[in-house]
Design a protein around this motif. Structure first.
Motif, PDB file in Angstrom:
ATOM      1  N   LYS A 156       7.641  -8.655  -5.297  1.00 39.12           N
ATOM      2  CA  LYS A 156       7.634  -7.370  -5.981  1.00 39.12           C
ATOM      3  C   LYS A 156       7.478  -6.250  -4.964  1.00 39.12           C
ATOM      4  CE  LYS A 156       4.908  -5.836  -9.515  1.00 39.12           C
ATOM      5  NZ  LYS A 156       3.727  -6.179 -10.287  1.00 39.12           N
ATOM      6  N   GLN A 157       8.450  -5.359  -4.906  1.00 42.72           N
ATOM      7  CA  GLN A 157       8.355  -4.247  -3.968  1.00 42.72           C
ATOM      8  C   GLN A 157       7.192  -3.340  -4.358  1.00 42.72           C
ATOM      9  OE1 GLN A 157       9.688  -3.382  -1.133  1.00 42.72           O
ATOM     10  NE2 GLN A 157      10.851  -5.289  -1.047  1.00 42.72           N
ATOM     11  N   PRO A 158       6.439  -2.899  -3.373  1.00 41.78           N
ATOM     12  CA  PRO A 158       5.327  -1.995  -3.680  1.00 41.78           C
ATOM     13  C   PRO A 158       5.846  -0.701  -4.314  1.00 41.78           C
ATOM     14  CG  PRO A 158       5.271  -2.701  -1.381  1.00 41.78           C
ATOM     15  CD  PRO A 158       6.554  -3.181  -1.946  1.00 41.78           C
ATOM     16  N   GLU A 159       4.981  -0.123  -5.127  1.00 38.78           N
ATOM     17  CA  GLU A 159       5.344   1.109  -5.812  1.00 38.78           C
ATOM     18  C   GLU A 159       5.440   2.267  -4.809  1.00 38.78           C
ATOM     19  OE1 GLU A 159       3.510   3.842  -9.438  1.00 38.78           O
ATOM     20  OE2 GLU A 159       2.424   2.093  -8.698  1.00 38.78           O
ATOM     21  N   ILE A 160       6.483   3.084  -4.937  1.00 33.77           N
ATOM     22  CA  ILE A 160       6.605   4.264  -4.072  1.00 33.77           C
ATOM     23  C   ILE A 160       6.141   5.485  -4.855  1.00 33.77           C
ATOM     24  CG2 ILE A 160       8.170   5.698  -2.694  1.00 33.77           C
ATOM     25  CD1 ILE A 160       8.474   3.051  -1.577  1.00 33.77           C
ATOM     26  N   TRP A 161       5.153   6.161  -4.332  1.00 35.81           N
ATOM     27  CA  TRP A 161       4.630   7.339  -5.020  1.00 35.81           C
ATOM     28  C   TRP A 161       5.468   8.560  -4.656  1.00 35.81           C
ATOM     29  CZ3 TRP A 161      -0.877   7.753  -6.984  1.00 35.81           C
ATOM     30  CH2 TRP A 161      -1.369   6.489  -7.330  1.00 35.81           C
ATOM     31  N   PRO A 162       5.787   9.393  -5.649  1.00 38.90           N
ATOM     32  CA  PRO A 162       6.578  10.583  -5.342  1.00 38.90           C
ATOM     33  C   PRO A 162       5.757  11.558  -4.502  1.00 38.90           C
ATOM     34  CG  PRO A 162       5.848  10.622  -7.629  1.00 38.90           C
ATOM     35  CD  PRO A 162       5.396   9.320  -7.060  1.00 38.90           C
ATOM     36  N   LYS A 232       8.813  -2.596  20.206  1.00 38.15           N
ATOM     37  CA  LYS A 232       7.524  -3.252  19.969  1.00 38.15           C
ATOM     38  C   LYS A 232       7.291  -3.459  18.480  1.00 38.15           C
ATOM     39  CE  LYS A 232       5.812  -3.131  24.185  1.00 38.15           C
ATOM     40  NZ  LYS A 232       5.207  -4.266  24.853  1.00 38.15           N
ATOM     41  N   THR A 233       6.300  -4.273  18.161  1.00 42.31           N
ATOM     42  CA  THR A 233       5.936  -4.468  16.765  1.00 42.31           C
ATOM     43  C   THR A 233       4.548  -3.877  16.506  1.00 42.31           C
ATOM     44  OG1 THR A 233       4.966  -6.610  17.225  1.00 42.31           O
ATOM     45  CG2 THR A 233       7.291  -6.580  16.614  1.00 42.31           C
ATOM     46  N   VAL A 234       4.221  -3.723  15.223  1.00 43.70           N
ATOM     47  CA  VAL A 234       3.008  -3.007  14.840  1.00 43.70           C
ATOM     48  C   VAL A 234       2.288  -3.722  13.698  1.00 43.70           C
ATOM     49  CG1 VAL A 234       2.121  -0.809  13.946  1.00 43.70           C
ATOM     50  CG2 VAL A 234       4.107  -0.805  15.469  1.00 43.70           C
ATOM     51  N   ILE A 235       0.964  -3.814  13.796  1.00 44.61           N
ATOM     52  CA  ILE A 235       0.153  -4.319  12.678  1.00 44.61           C
ATOM     53  C   ILE A 235      -0.704  -3.170  12.165  1.00 44.61           C
ATOM     54  CG2 ILE A 235      -1.720  -5.876  11.965  1.00 44.61           C
ATOM     55  CD1 ILE A 235      -0.884  -7.830  14.060  1.00 44.61           C
ATOM     56  N   ILE A 236      -0.748  -2.995  10.847  1.00 45.80           N
ATOM     57  CA  ILE A 236      -1.606  -1.971  10.262  1.00 45.80           C
ATOM     58  C   ILE A 236      -2.535  -2.607   9.248  1.00 45.80           C
ATOM     59  CG2 ILE A 236      -1.693   0.153   8.895  1.00 45.80           C
ATOM     60  CD1 ILE A 236       1.478   0.008  10.041  1.00 45.80           C
ATOM     61  N   LEU A 237      -3.822  -2.445   9.461  1.00 44.52           N
ATOM     62  CA  LEU A 237      -4.789  -2.989   8.517  1.00 44.52           C
ATOM     63  C   LEU A 237      -5.316  -1.885   7.619  1.00 44.52           C
ATOM     64  CD1 LEU A 237      -7.047  -5.411  10.588  1.00 44.52           C
ATOM     65  CD2 LEU A 237      -4.842  -5.839   9.496  1.00 44.52           C
ATOM     66  N   VAL A 238      -5.414  -2.193   6.335  1.00 41.90           N
ATOM     67  CA  VAL A 238      -6.025  -1.277   5.382  1.00 41.90           C
ATOM     68  C   VAL A 238      -7.158  -2.044   4.696  1.00 41.90           C
ATOM     69  CG1 VAL A 238      -3.959   0.113   4.981  1.00 41.90           C
ATOM     70  CG2 VAL A 238      -4.334  -1.947   3.628  1.00 41.90           C
ATOM     71  N   PRO A 239      -8.173  -1.318   4.196  1.00 41.68           N
ATOM     72  CA  PRO A 239      -9.354  -2.016   3.680  1.00 41.68           C
ATOM     73  C   PRO A 239      -9.030  -2.966   2.531  1.00 41.68           C
ATOM     74  CG  PRO A 239      -9.792   0.328   3.873  1.00 41.68           C
ATOM     75  CD  PRO A 239      -8.342   0.137   4.154  1.00 41.68           C
ATOM     76  N   GLU A 240      -8.283  -2.491   1.563  1.00 42.58           N
ATOM     77  CA  GLU A 240      -7.959  -3.351   0.445  1.00 42.58           C
ATOM     78  C   GLU A 240      -6.670  -2.841  -0.168  1.00 42.58           C
ATOM     79  OE1 GLU A 240      -9.813  -4.730  -3.726  1.00 42.58           O
ATOM     80  OE2 GLU A 240     -11.238  -3.906  -2.294  1.00 42.58           O
ATOM     81  N   ILE A 241      -5.699  -3.735  -0.317  1.00 44.44           N
ATOM     82  CA  ILE A 241      -4.380  -3.296  -0.737  1.00 44.44           C
ATOM     83  C   ILE A 241      -4.406  -2.568  -2.079  1.00 44.44           C
ATOM     84  CG2 ILE A 241      -2.121  -4.127  -1.467  1.00 44.44           C
ATOM     85  CD1 ILE A 241      -2.143  -4.395   1.389  1.00 44.44           C
ATOM     86  N   SER A 242      -5.129  -3.113  -3.041  1.00 45.37           N
ATOM     87  CA  SER A 242      -5.049  -2.526  -4.377  1.00 45.37           C
ATOM     88  C   SER A 242      -5.667  -1.130  -4.413  1.00 45.37           C
ATOM     89  CB  SER A 242      -5.738  -3.426  -5.396  1.00 45.37           C
ATOM     90  OG  SER A 242      -7.078  -3.612  -5.029  1.00 45.37           O
ATOM     91  N   LEU A 243      -6.507  -0.813  -3.419  1.00 43.55           N
ATOM     92  CA  LEU A 243      -7.145   0.502  -3.424  1.00 43.55           C
ATOM     93  C   LEU A 243      -6.426   1.501  -2.531  1.00 43.55           C
ATOM     94  CD1 LEU A 243     -10.900  -0.514  -3.354  1.00 43.55           C
ATOM     95  CD2 LEU A 243      -9.543   0.224  -5.294  1.00 43.55           C
ATOM     96  N   MET A 247      -1.021   4.486   1.090  1.00 42.38           N
ATOM     97  CA  MET A 247      -0.672   4.088   2.447  1.00 42.38           C
ATOM     98  C   MET A 247       0.519   3.125   2.430  1.00 42.38           C
ATOM     99  SD  MET A 247      -1.651   4.347   5.559  1.00 42.38           S
ATOM    100  CE  MET A 247      -3.252   4.238   6.259  1.00 42.38           C
ATOM    101  N   ILE A 248       0.460   2.123   1.544  1.00 41.58           N
ATOM    102  CA  ILE A 248       1.540   1.149   1.452  1.00 41.58           C
ATOM    103  C   ILE A 248       2.836   1.861   1.071  1.00 41.58           C
ATOM    104  CG2 ILE A 248       2.277  -1.027   0.365  1.00 41.58           C
ATOM    105  CD1 ILE A 248      -0.434  -1.214   1.726  1.00 41.58           C
ATOM    106  N   SER A 249       2.707   2.766   0.099  1.00 46.12           N
ATOM    107  CA  SER A 249       3.873   3.498  -0.377  1.00 46.12           C
ATOM    108  C   SER A 249       4.524   4.287   0.760  1.00 46.12           C
ATOM    109  CB  SER A 249       3.439   4.417  -1.524  1.00 46.12           C
ATOM    110  OG  SER A 249       4.237   5.560  -1.597  1.00 46.12           O
ATOM    111  N   ARG A 250       3.705   4.973   1.561  1.00 50.35           N
ATOM    112  CA  ARG A 250       4.264   5.785   2.646  1.00 50.35           C
ATOM    113  C   ARG A 250       4.953   4.923   3.698  1.00 50.35           C
ATOM    114  NH1 ARG A 250      -0.990   9.789   3.255  1.00 50.35           N
ATOM    115  NH2 ARG A 250      -0.577  11.026   1.397  1.00 50.35           N
ATOM    116  N   PHE A 251       4.347   3.780   4.027  1.00 46.95           N
ATOM    117  CA  PHE A 251       4.952   2.915   5.031  1.00 46.95           C
ATOM    118  C   PHE A 251       6.221   2.249   4.503  1.00 46.95           C
ATOM    119  CE2 PHE A 251       1.267   3.475   7.637  1.00 46.95           C
ATOM    120  CZ  PHE A 251       1.760   3.279   8.913  1.00 46.95           C
TER     121      PHE A 251
END
Ligand code: ADP
Ligand code: ZN
Ligand code: ZN
Length: 728
Positions: A156-162, A232-243, A247-251
């Motif tokens: 399921k693609q993450p939701e993109i916020w307008p 190069k490659t990049v790892i981004i950690l966020v505290p909790e995906i559902s919260l 951030m997920i939407s922007r990336f």
């Protein structure tokens, strides 16, 4: 990955080939029974990482490798899964209303199934945070039934916020991006033999210290984009995906197909597919919670940890790793830059920038033309004189809310406790109602399914009992409850503002897979005027229409018996305050409490991190807490108090002997006699703790490694942790 015969019985075990050799000192060799996967399943760096983890977290290499890549990522999950549904909806509803379910865990499962009809066992256990045994109990009670269902293979693609695109970075952002990129590309060796330079590379670390709303995410996006250009490659950690949907939407919006998102709610098949696509280097960016730090990316140039102060970056099960530490090891291995971001960094993180171990970049202003909110302190003692005082809202806050709502603005109200009230106590003899299983007070809750019924819930084990109206000790009927909870605030709000709508977001209202998102998007679409909730609503959401923020009963955030409670309170107040005034209108923040003369409240209301940092560091220096010292915590738990106690004593004797007979090596290392833990009993188990302090983390690791090899008596569980998040 292979299967090998192991031990006398030659039972088959999974193993990983980590190196090949042509000669050996061993005589009797057995043959590999079967090759399970012939392609490499770990990168060489990951094998090295596992060895480091063994040293630091006193686990086996096998445990470390399992943590790095859980077995589920190597098998195409089954196409079908065990699922559950209710046997009879009406009966289930009745059971909820009549308090016939005896634990919160059972209740959450039933509530979820009422909402979604059917769900796989994995979905339920994750969404409700329960073990499968809870489902079995419910089956035995005849409440639910199991069946087999086909599972969704689609990712399921993450939701993109307008959101509007950011066109130009401001000066501070420009400077940060440039500085970070300079650091990230430092020591790029093109002509030297890479194999040789690899081992000696130094850690490159930076802190992006930017006030809430300063546009840190935009900096991450630009830096990440540039790293990809460099190959190069990049790892981004966020505290909790559902919260952190934003951030997920922007990336996702920026990087589309190049991104892999890892989180705990993926089905087995989805996880397998995401992992395989990373392993085969189809993805250049991985975004995820804590465990995404292990993603098998090659050629990592940048590791970002957003909201780096969050406690969710520490694992609570063996090996109890800290994503920061893993990130540092990986950054050194790959000569990558570790970038930590926060408005309220952990003091030990900020300290590293002061002693030159990390480079600090600052974003001192909000990105959009809005000033920081105005903070008001409300002394609640003064409110008791009011005839209309409801125990929740100060006059100031009420007045401000009226203006905000009348103007079409929104408000957020925070407090750190759910339920109605925190304790139920006899006014005559002082008896406090505690949980049978745990040595902690029970919390009063409304039964959502039967509005006027109340019950008591234990927030630690989930046990539910009816409300007690007469004191079991002295027989008086004067049982009184105190302390504010989210349900109580919701009630008071409805009474004060019947024409406005409030949503509640806490552990109890966020059952099911998308519950968080649903509440947040509802509020974002302005379908409600007010959002009432616990910590979880303080995290990085961006609601431009929020003008008023209330922080209720601030006292309960302080003095919780944990040495980090002051720091947590400062972070929470600052984050909460950061939710207001995100548009062109200045916001207001109201801090309500009884004991407002406290250095945390003072520096938080001035929004002054440095002031807080200085006073906190003074305390840490005196107490020899991190970064001035390290604490090793051993916790013993079991049903039999005597045995638990004697195991703790045994550890004390054992390690104390070692320390005393190696005084030179173990200088500045102290072991303290074991004692009952601050929560002496939890889920029926007695708890003893033992503390070791040392100036050097590796000394504690060595002691704990020895202890971890000592076999426990049956029935006692031992956990070992260094610089833990909780001391309770
Ligand atoms: P933080 O993560 O630091 O709290 P965000 O990254 O969420 O802040 O940014 C806050 C808001 O400012 C977002 O709505 C973002 O789109 C906006 N923003 C960021 N950078 C700029 C900029 N250079 N110009 C205008 N708006 C910006
Ligand atoms: Zn009594
Ligand atoms: Zn309990």
């Amino acid at each position: 990955m292979v299967e090998v015969p192991f031990g006398h019985g030659n039972s088959l075990r999974r193993a990983v080939i980590s190196a090949e050799e042509n000669e050996t000192e061993f005589k009797d060799l057995k043959r590999i029974a079967k090759v399970l996967i012939s392609q490499p399943v770990y990168l060489p760096d990951q094998i090295e990482l596992a060895k480091e983890m063994k040293r630091r977290y006193f686990c086996s290499i096998g445990q470390a490798l399992k943590t790095i890549s859980p077995p589920t990522v190597f098998t195409i999950g089954k196409k079908s899964a065990r699922a559950c549904s209710l046997t009879d909806r009406d009966i289930a509803e009745d059971m909820l209303c009549d308090n016939l379910l005896t634990s919160l865990q059972q209740q959450r499962v039933v509530e979820m199934l009422l909402q979604v009809e059917t769900a796989s066992v994995q979905e339920i256990t994750q969404a409700c945070q329960v073990t499968p045994s809870v489902l079995k109990t419910l089956e035995r009670k005849g409440v639910l039934k199991f069946f087999t269902k086909n599972i969704d293979r689609e990712f399921k693609q993450p939701e993109i916020w307008p959101e509007a695109e950011v066109e130009h970075l401001n000066q501070d952002q420009e400077k940060a991006v440039q500085g970070i990129l300079d650091l990230a590309t430092m020591n790029e060796t093109t002509d030297v033999d890479f194999q040789q330079s690899k081992k000696i590379s130094k850690l490159k670390e930076a802190l992006l210290f930017g006030v809430t709303g300063s546009g840190k995410t935009e900096v991450y996006l630009r830096v990440a984009e540039q790293m990809l250009e460099y190959g190069k490659t990049v790892i981004i950690l966020v505290p909790e995906i559902s919260l952190t949907p934003l951030m997920i939407s922007r990336f996702t919006k920026k990087f589309g197909e190049k991104i892999a998102v890892l989180h705990s709610r993926l089905t087995a098949t989805q996880r397998f597919e995401q992992w395989q696509s990373i392993l085969s280097q189809d993805k250049q960016i991985v975004v995820g919670a804590r465990s995404a730090i292990f993603a098998p990316l090659k050629n990592i140039g940048l590791i970002i940890i957003d909201e780096e102060q969050e406690s969710s970056y520490r694992s609570e099960s063996t090996p109890r790793y800290n994503a920061h530490e893993i990130a540092r090891i990986r950054a050194i291995q790959q000569n990558a830059l570790l970038l930590l971001g926060s408005a309220t960094p952990a003091v030990e993180t900020f300290f590293r920038t002061q002693i030159g171990k990390s480079v600090r970049f600052e974003l001192p202003h909000r990105a959009k033309p809005a000033s920081l909110p105005k903070v008001h302190l409300c002394q609640m003692k003064n409110e008791f004189a009011r005839d209309d005082f409801d125990g929740v809202f100060s006059r100031q806050l009420i007045q401000n809310l009226r203006v905000t709502f009348a103007d079409g603005g929104q408000a957020m109200l925070f407090l750190n406790r759910r339920g109605l009230t925190s304790t139920l106590q006899c006014k005559i003899c002082g008896f406090v109602v505690k949980c049978d299983n745990c040595e902690v007070p029970m919390t009063r809750h409304l039964n959502r399914h039967y509005k006027h019924k109340e019950r008591l819930i234990c927030h630690y084990c989930g046990k539910i009992i009816p409300v007690i109206t007469t004191c079991p000790l002295c027989g008086s009927a004067k049982m009184e409850s105190s302390g504010l909870g989210t349900q109580r605030v919701e009630q008071a709000f409805a009474k004060l503002f019947p024409e406005y709508k409030a949503l509640r977001m806490d552990f109890d209202t966020t059952i099911g897979t998308d519950a968080h998102q649903k509440i947040l998007s509802q509020f974002g679409r302005k379908e409600a005027d007010c959002l009432i909730g616990t910590q979880m609503i303080a995290k990085g959401h961006d609601f431009p229409n929020v003008r008023t923020v209330g922080i209720l009963s601030v006292d309960s955030m302080l003095n919780t018996g944990n040495f980090k409670s002051e720091e947590r309170a400062f972070q929470l107040i600052t984050q909460a305050a950061g939710r207001s005034g995100r548009s062109d209108i200045q916001g207001d923040v109201f801090i309500q409490g009884y004991n407002l003369i406290n250095h945390v409240i003072k520096s938080a209301s001035a929004q002054d991190y440095i002031e807080f940092y200085n006073s906190e560091m003074e305390f840490r220096m005196r107490a020899k807490f991190i970064p001035f010292g390290n604490i090793g915590l051993a916790l013993f738990q079991g049903l039999n108090e005597l045995i638990v106690n004697s195991e703790a004593d045994f550890m004390y004797e054992y390690l104390n002997n070692i320390i005393q007979s190696n005084r030179d090596f173990f200088s500045n290392t102290m072991i303290y006699s074991p004692a009952p833990a601050p929560i002496p009993r939890l889920r029926k188990k007695y708890r003893y703790r033992l503390i070791v302090k040392s100036d050097n983390i590796l000394k504690i690791a060595q002691l704990f490694t020895l202890e971890s090899r000592r076999k426990m008596v049956k029935g006692v569980n031992r956990s070992l942790d260094i610089n833990p998040e909780h001391m309770l």
